[in-house]
Design a protein around this motif. Structure first.
Motif, PDB file in Angstrom:
ATOM      1  N   ILE B  76      39.749  29.392  35.202  1.00 50.83           N
ATOM      2  CA  ILE B  76      39.616  30.447  36.210  1.00 50.83           C
ATOM      3  C   ILE B  76      40.930  31.244  36.286  1.00 50.83           C
ATOM      4  O   ILE B  76      41.980  30.759  35.855  1.00 50.83           O
ATOM      5  CB  ILE B  76      39.313  29.880  37.606  1.00 50.83           C
ATOM      6  CG1 ILE B  76      40.438  28.932  38.046  1.00 50.83           C
ATOM      7  CG2 ILE B  76      37.956  29.217  37.629  1.00 50.83           C
ATOM      8  CD1 ILE B  76      40.451  28.644  39.519  1.00 50.83           C
ATOM      9  N   THR B  77      40.830  32.437  36.859  1.00 51.18           N
ATOM     10  CA  THR B  77      42.041  33.247  37.026  1.00 51.18           C
ATOM     11  C   THR B  77      42.715  32.963  38.347  1.00 51.18           C
ATOM     12  O   THR B  77      43.831  33.355  38.583  1.00 51.18           O
ATOM     13  CB  THR B  77      41.693  34.744  37.054  1.00 51.18           C
ATOM     14  OG1 THR B  77      40.624  34.937  37.982  1.00 51.18           O
ATOM     15  CG2 THR B  77      41.292  35.249  35.694  1.00 51.18           C
ATOM     16  N   GLY B  78      42.000  32.301  39.253  1.00 46.28           N
ATOM     17  CA  GLY B  78      42.469  32.250  40.641  1.00 46.28           C
ATOM     18  C   GLY B  78      41.888  33.476  41.334  1.00 46.28           C
ATOM     19  O   GLY B  78      41.215  34.293  40.724  1.00 46.28           O
ATOM     20  N   GLY B  79      42.165  33.614  42.614  1.00 44.30           N
ATOM     21  CA  GLY B  79      41.539  34.766  43.272  1.00 44.30           C
ATOM     22  C   GLY B  79      42.176  35.077  44.624  1.00 44.30           C
ATOM     23  O   GLY B  79      43.117  34.426  45.035  1.00 44.30           O
ATOM     24  N   SER B  80      41.583  36.095  45.203  1.00 44.68           N
ATOM     25  CA  SER B  80      40.322  36.713  44.844  1.00 44.68           C
ATOM     26  C   SER B  80      40.464  37.908  43.897  1.00 44.68           C
ATOM     27  O   SER B  80      39.449  38.376  43.356  1.00 44.68           O
ATOM     28  CB  SER B  80      39.618  37.204  46.115  1.00 44.68           C
ATOM     29  OG  SER B  80      40.460  38.092  46.802  1.00 44.68           O
ATOM     30  N   SER B  81      41.685  38.403  43.666  1.00 47.39           N
ATOM     31  CA  SER B  81      41.821  39.580  42.787  1.00 47.39           C
ATOM     32  C   SER B  81      41.960  39.171  41.335  1.00 47.39           C
ATOM     33  O   SER B  81      42.842  39.658  40.624  1.00 47.39           O
ATOM     34  CB  SER B  81      43.032  40.408  43.211  1.00 47.39           C
ATOM     35  OG  SER B  81      42.889  40.851  44.540  1.00 47.39           O
ATOM     36  N   GLY B  82      41.067  38.271  40.892  1.00 44.57           N
ATOM     37  CA  GLY B  82      41.175  37.730  39.536  1.00 44.57           C
ATOM     38  C   GLY B  82      40.911  38.748  38.444  1.00 44.57           C
ATOM     39  O   GLY B  82      41.536  38.699  37.378  1.00 44.57           O
ATOM     40  N   GLY B  83      40.011  39.653  38.678  1.00 48.13           N
ATOM     41  CA  GLY B  83      39.684  40.650  37.666  1.00 48.13           C
ATOM     42  C   GLY B  83      40.893  41.516  37.337  1.00 48.13           C
ATOM     43  O   GLY B  83      41.176  41.826  36.188  1.00 48.13           O
ATOM     44  N   SER B  84      41.598  41.907  38.388  1.00 46.90           N
ATOM     45  CA  SER B  84      42.792  42.721  38.183  1.00 46.90           C
ATOM     46  C   SER B  84      43.841  41.948  37.406  1.00 46.90           C
ATOM     47  O   SER B  84      44.499  42.485  36.511  1.00 46.90           O
ATOM     48  CB  SER B  84      43.366  43.161  39.537  1.00 46.90           C
ATOM     49  OG  SER B  84      42.501  44.078  40.171  1.00 46.90           O
ATOM     50  N   ALA B  85      43.995  40.671  37.760  1.00 45.71           N
ATOM     51  CA  ALA B  85      44.983  39.833  37.068  1.00 45.71           C
ATOM     52  C   ALA B  85      44.617  39.683  35.602  1.00 45.71           C
ATOM     53  O   ALA B  85      45.465  39.799  34.709  1.00 45.71           O
ATOM     54  CB  ALA B  85      45.083  38.478  37.745  1.00 45.71           C
ATOM     55  N   ALA B  86      43.335  39.448  35.350  1.00 44.63           N
ATOM     56  CA  ALA B  86      42.891  39.281  33.962  1.00 44.63           C
ATOM     57  C   ALA B  86      43.156  40.553  33.175  1.00 44.63           C
ATOM     58  O   ALA B  86      43.597  40.513  32.019  1.00 44.63           O
ATOM     59  CB  ALA B  86      41.412  38.925  33.934  1.00 44.63           C
TER      60      ALA B  86
END
Lengths: 557, 435
Positions: B76-86
């Motif tokens: 997982i990227t973690g979150g909740s702003s995981g998409g931005s981090a990825a």
């Protein structure tokens, strides 16, 4: 029983107690008659001492009503309380809706300065304490005309508290006295208006118009110091005048700019307060009085018949003249109040606390607002009484009728006539004609100039009083003629030729020796008959006072 | 709930970037309504951490004989702003915006090896940020380097008339280079040393403190005594505000609306049932409970009071001479998705927010700086917390630290070369999407 109408002059009685007592008096009927019947009927059953059966228990039949009002006034401003969309009446549906008003996610409220100033002005005019720090809260409930699912209001700490509203109840037409009364203002708060929903039962759908959603409102909460419909109506009328004088709200009830909810309960004096009901949907002053009085009577009847009053919301049915229960399922709503996190506390300043070098665009100075307050109605009325020597009651009437004061002042500007004369003409004749045809001052066929001209003719004794009334009637017909024209057309000028008049008097006396005899005998009414005859002979073109003078002179000689 | 909704306006932060010539590459995935710490609860499916496909991670996994083959063990990227981090982590873009209410920018930054910056509350406009907790939300900035974050912050910071909670700044943000840390005082909050903290991170934390000390800075232990209450306090306040903020989603003006037209109430209820996932609905119900008249004093007001105590803890620490606090950002490195979903969203959030959410309650600036790779080859970051509105100073210290640790660049060449692996991943991804 018919609810008392809003009218000045209640025959000298103190209205407050009269309205309630009057009602219960009617219901009881003649006391001695009924009780004696009862006793007669009961005598075969039980030995009841006469006096206990007859005498009602102390205070049992005396009811007192307690009325509290919540008044919502739409603030007169260009844009809404928290967004930049325009405030306008009767715009096409959903044409004045910003992203914030539609509750689009991510939008935030931004406070409108004018609305805050309006609240401060109103608070000062109502002798309130202005809170230098006030807070905004969210009041949650779900309804289609509330897009955000909550209303931003001031629940914990409103902008103004502890004021008073003074109004006047007439003590009788003859004495012209006005009894001042006061109702305490609990608080004034800023809040958002909701949108409008129109129920289309035919197609079982509801149409939502958000033009009104987010418009700034001043909620004025009055303590339950009122006791009947007339008091409530008068207090609201006074508040209307104040708001209009300040310019903070146009306060037009028909246009929905002023809305009143009433909380009504009844109890026996000395006992705890009764259960109260809330009456909503009151959109005129007349209906406000009617609804309150109806509800008071309804509650009294209910309780006297052994029933109980439910804590509920009722609405006023105009055609039937009664209150009906509304949505009782929602009687207990928990609004889940929460501080509005997007609005910091509202801080106001006065001359002493104003930070040095503060940008005037960024701060509101209460003292500055206080200094620039316009003249309040009570001051205007006082000034009229002082300036024109009119009765206090007259000053109330002048202010109560929309546009009447301005009309009066315009007439005063253009005429030489005495203020008392002008007052009398405006309030009695002019207003009378308006009321007869149910017209507003703005719709009057007679202009201030026309009336001024007419009064000048009267003042200069060019025409008599009765002639003037005739002229007025002609003016009302809207034929475009000036008073001067009407006077000459109808030959209403008073006879200026004294000699000719003396001739008339002499010939009348000659033709009616019997009447002359009556006068000489001492009959006081006979001279009026002579005057009447002379007037008829002169085609009403003689001043009755002068006729009388000449006759008396001729009779004595 | 916002299916098909295209906002008719730009958020202030977006507009400011566009005005400076930025190019919008795309919108990124997240946990629904920013509720979550894994970016796994979005309607578009979970977000995968690019580090799952990095050479650094893959090599370490090959060494482990028990590891499963294929892609089923992506992280997982973690979150909740995981998409931005990825997106930033995979070099898709220069920078990305997220939101940070309890750590939602810093958490994925830590798991993806990025600079995740949370500005002071009131520094950056929230106009256009769909609110979660109005009194704690801020737009977050995700970049690969501190300089980049400073540039973006320089563009975004400042008073916005459309957001009444922003304040004016008196001077523009310019990041200078810090050479000498001897005048610096670093605070280590002792309550942040919790048993659940992985030994690796604890070790790195310690080494970071030593680093500062060795370069001449003063490093002292401080106490933030109310730390243990912050999770509960956060939950009460967060759910209450959520219940309020979500009240506007009724399907009437925009977004998803269900088919029921029996009555307004029925329509509202069905729309909200369909439009919100379990996590959101759970928080709304809790929040409404706390806001009830009979509960308001005991829960909401109490929580606000505790919040004040927590904020005061930080004030006291800074007043004792500390310039910047140094803490872990997360309890561990990124975990595999399959392991993450064994616990529910609420439990995970409570655990993973532990180091980050007190900062939001106090409105302070904070930043995650990646320090090193774990034994598994995954990024580990540490958090720096600064004084309110001292964002510039905070970033200056962070920049110095970044220079010292020389965190490695992610190596994704293998991923680009192995196209077939991508296709296989996609098949498995569609299976793992929750329905």
């Amino acid at each position: 029983m018919a609810a008392p109408m809003l009218r000045w002059g209640c025959r000298g009685r103190r209205w407050a107690l009269a309205c309630v007592d009057g009602g219960s008096c009617h219901r009881r009927g003649a006391p001695t008659g009924s009780t004696s019947n009862r006793i007669r009927g009961q005598s075969s059953v039980a030995q009841q001492p006469l006096h206990t059966a007859q005498k009602p228990r102390k205070g049992e039949h005396k009811w007192a009503a307690v009325v509290g009002l919540e008044i919502h006034a739409q603030i007169s401003s260009n844009s809404k309380l928290f967004s930049g969309s325009q405030v306008r009446f009767s715009a096409p549906p959903n044409s004045l809706v910003s992203f914030f008003d539609a509750s689009l996610p991510g939008t935030l409220p931004v406070l409108n300065r004018r609305c805050v100033e309006a609240a401060v002005m109103t608070g000062l005019a109502l002798n309130c304490h202005i809170n230098k720090k006030s807070l905004f809260d969210r009041k949650h409930y779900f309804y289609a005309d509330l897009p955000a699912g909550y209303q931003i209001t001031q629940h914990r700490l409103p902008i103004a508290v502890n004021g008073s509203l003074t109004y006047g109840i007439s003590a009788g037409k003859e004495c012209g006295q006005v009894i001042p009364k006061m109702v305490r203002v609990k608080q004034i708060q800023l809040e958002q208006d909701s949108g409008k929903s129109l129920h289309d039962d035919l197609r079982s759908q509801t149409l939502i118009d958000l033009n009104r959603a987010g418009v700034g409102l001043l909620e004025v909460v009055l303590e339950p110091d009122l006791s009947c419909g007339e008091e409530a109506a008068t207090a609201v009328r006074e508040l209307q005048l104040i708001l209009q004088a300040l310019g903070t709200s146009q306060a037009n009830m028909a246009e929905g700019q002023l809305r009143v909810d009433a909380n009504i309960s009844v109890h026996h004096p000395g006992e705890p307060l009764g259960v109260r009901t809330e009456v909503k949907n009151l959109n005129s002053i007349r209906f406000l009085a009617k609804a309150i009085d109806y509800e008071i009577q309804r509650q009294i009847s209910e309780l006297e018949n052994g029933g109980e009053i439910l804590n509920e919301t009722r609405s006023f049915h105009e055609k039937l003249g009664c209150t009906v229960s509304m949505r009782d399922k929602e009687a207990k709503q928990d609004y889940r109040f929460m501080p509005e996190p997007n609005l910091p506390p509202l801080l106001l300043y006065d001359a002493t606390s104003l930070p040095t070098g503060a940008d005037p665009q960024q701060v509101i100075n209460i003292d500055q607002i206080r200094e620039t307050l316009p003249e309040l109605p009570s001051v205007t009325r006082e000034r009229l009484v002082q300036q024109y020597g009119m009765l206090p009651e007259h000053s109330f009437t002048l202010l109560n009728e929309v546009g009447l004061l301005e009309f009066f002042q315009n007439v005063m500007k253009e005429t030489r006539a005495e203020p008392k004369k002008v007052t009398s003409w405006v309030l009695n004749i002019f207003l009378g004609y308006l009321k007869q045809e149910n017209l507003a001052v703005s719709e009057s066929p007679v202009t201030p100039s026309a009336l001024a001209e007419l009064l000048d003719l009267l003042d200069s004794r060019t025409i008599s009083s009765s002639a003037a009334k005739q002229v007025f009637e002609e003016l009302w017909k809207r034929e475009g003629k000036t008073p001067g024209q009407i006077v000459s057309e109808k030959q209403l000028e008073l006879m200026q030729d004294r000699g000719a008049l003396e001739q008339f008097c002499y010939s009348v006396m000659k033709d009616h020796p019997q009447v002359v005899m009556d006068v000489k005998k001492g009959n006081p009414r006979a001279i009026n008959k002579l005057i009447g005859l002379v007037r008829k002979a002169t085609l009403n073109r003689a001043d009755p006072a002068v006729i009388k003078e000449i006759l008396e002179k001729q009779l004595s000689s | 709930m916002l299916k098909g909704y295209v906002p008719p306006y730009n958020a202030t932060v977006v507009q400011k970037l566009l005005d400076q010539g930025a190019l919008l590459m795309g919108k990124t995935n997240l946990d629904e309504f920013a509720m979550g710490s894994g970016s796994t609860d979005g309607v578009f499916g979970p977000v995968k951490n690019p580090w799952s496909y990095s050479k650094q991670y893959r090599e370490k996994r090959k060494q482990n004989p028990h590891s499963e083959s294929g892609d089923s063990d992506w992280l997982i990227t973690g979150g909740s702003s995981g998409g931005s981090a990825a997106a930033v982590s995979a070099f898709t873009c220069y920078a990305a915006l997220g939101s940070d209410t309890g750590g939602s920018t810093r958490n994925p930054a830590a798991h993806c090896g990025l600079v995740g910056f949370k500005p002071s509350y009131g520094l950056v406009s929230r106009h256009g940020l769909i609110p979660l907790v109005n009194s704690m939300d801020v737009p977050g900035i995700l970049t690969r380097y501190v300089d980049d974050a400073a540039i973006v912050l320089g563009v975004l910071a400042g008073h916005d008339p459309k957001d009444s909670t922003t304040v004016p700044i008196n001077k523009p943000l310019v990041l200078s280079s810090l050479e000498d840390v001897s005048k610096l005082c670093i605070g280590i909050p002792k309550e942040y040393l919790v048993p659940e903290l992985s030994s690796e991170i604890q070790c790195l934390w310690s080494r970071a403190a030593d680093l500062f000390e060795s370069e001449g800075a003063k490093v002292i232990e401080v106490s933030l005594p109310h730390t243990s209450y912050s999770i509960v306090c956060y939950h009460v306040l967060c759910t209450s505000e959520v219940a309020s903020n979500m009240a506007r989603f009724d399907g009437l003006q925009y977004g998803h609306r269900c088919d029921i037209d029996v009555s307004t109430e029925a329509m509202y209820a069905a729309t909200r049932r369909e439009g919100f996932n379990d996590v959101v609905r759970g928080r709304i119900l809790s929040g409404n409970f706390f806001l009830l008249k009979e509960n308001y004093e005991n829960y909401f007001v109490k929580a606000q009071k505790v919040r004040r105590l927590i904020a005061n803890d930080f004030v006291n620490a800074f007043n004792s001479g500390v310039d910047v606090l140094l803490t872990p950002t997360t309890l561990s490195e990124a975990v595999p998705y399959l392991e993450f979903i064994k616990e529910d969203n609420r439990t995970r959030s409570a655990q993973d927010d532990i180091f980050t959410q007190a900062v939001n309650m106090a409105g302070l600036p904070a930043v995650n700086i990646p320090i090193a790779l774990s034994n598994q080859g995954l990024p580990i970051g540490l958090q720096f917390i600064g004084r309110a509105f001292c964002d510039q100073q905070l970033l200056t210290v962070a920049k110095w630290f970044e220079k010292q640790v020389q965190f490695p660049v992610i190596q994704l060449q293998e991923l680009v070369d192995n196209c077939s692996a991508i296709l296989e991943n996609e098949k498995l991804a569609s299976v793992s999407l929750k329905q």
